[in-house]
Design a protein around this motif. Sequence first.
Motif, PDB file in Angstrom:
ATOM      1  N   ASP A   6     -33.078 -27.801  93.602  1.00  0.00           N
ATOM      2  CA  ASP A   6     -33.100 -26.541  92.865  1.00  0.00           C
ATOM      3  C   ASP A   6     -33.828 -25.499  93.706  1.00  0.00           C
ATOM      4  OD1 ASP A   6     -32.661 -24.830  90.789  1.00  0.00           O
ATOM      5  OD2 ASP A   6     -34.378 -25.502  89.622  1.00  0.00           O
ATOM      6  N   SER A   7     -33.100 -24.513  94.200  1.00  0.00           N
ATOM      7  CA  SER A   7     -33.700 -23.506  95.068  1.00  0.00           C
ATOM      8  C   SER A   7     -34.019 -22.242  94.278  1.00  0.00           C
ATOM      9  CB  SER A   7     -32.743 -23.163  96.213  1.00  0.00           C
ATOM     10  OG  SER A   7     -31.615 -22.487  95.697  1.00  0.00           O
ATOM     11  N   ILE A   8     -34.748 -21.360  94.912  1.00  0.00           N
ATOM     12  CA  ILE A   8     -35.089 -20.076  94.291  1.00  0.00           C
ATOM     13  C   ILE A   8     -33.809 -19.301  93.990  1.00  0.00           C
ATOM     14  CG2 ILE A   8     -36.217 -17.860  94.677  1.00  0.00           C
ATOM     15  CD1 ILE A   8     -38.152 -20.125  94.173  1.00  0.00           C
ATOM     16  N   ILE A  12     -32.682 -17.898  90.325  1.00  0.00           N
ATOM     17  CA  ILE A  12     -32.387 -16.483  90.060  1.00  0.00           C
ATOM     18  C   ILE A  12     -30.997 -16.342  89.472  1.00  0.00           C
ATOM     19  CG2 ILE A  12     -31.987 -14.234  91.151  1.00  0.00           C
ATOM     20  CD1 ILE A  12     -34.274 -14.977  93.099  1.00  0.00           C
ATOM     21  N   GLU A  13     -30.031 -17.039  90.024  1.00  0.00           N
ATOM     22  CA  GLU A  13     -28.670 -16.986  89.486  1.00  0.00           C
ATOM     23  C   GLU A  13     -28.620 -17.497  88.052  1.00  0.00           C
ATOM     24  OE1 GLU A  13     -25.639 -15.754  90.228  1.00  0.00           O
ATOM     25  OE2 GLU A  13     -26.834 -14.706  91.722  1.00  0.00           O
ATOM     26  N   ARG A  14     -29.329 -18.595  87.791  1.00  0.00           N
ATOM     27  CA  ARG A  14     -29.362 -19.144  86.438  1.00  0.00           C
ATOM     28  C   ARG A  14     -30.016 -18.155  85.470  1.00  0.00           C
ATOM     29  NH1 ARG A  14     -31.870 -24.310  86.931  1.00  0.00           N
ATOM     30  NH2 ARG A  14     -33.834 -23.332  86.407  1.00  0.00           N
TER      31      ARG A  14
END
Length: 62
Positions: A6-8, A12-14
């Motif tokens: 799980d990246s930044i 942000i997209e989520r």
Amino acid sequence: MAATNDSIHRRIERARIELTPAQVAAGLAVIAALGFTLLFVQEPTAHDALHNFRHAAGITCH
């Protein structure tokens, strides 16, 4: 369940998908109010907290 990769960018997209504009505005208003309060409160503890927050956020303040 969060993925191990799980990246930044994915977070942000989520958030863009899940949060409404009103929720984003409310969050930004809370952050702005806290920042404004800490900026003008010269209580040493509050001042140090803001100073440490700036450093944690990667902002050089001196």
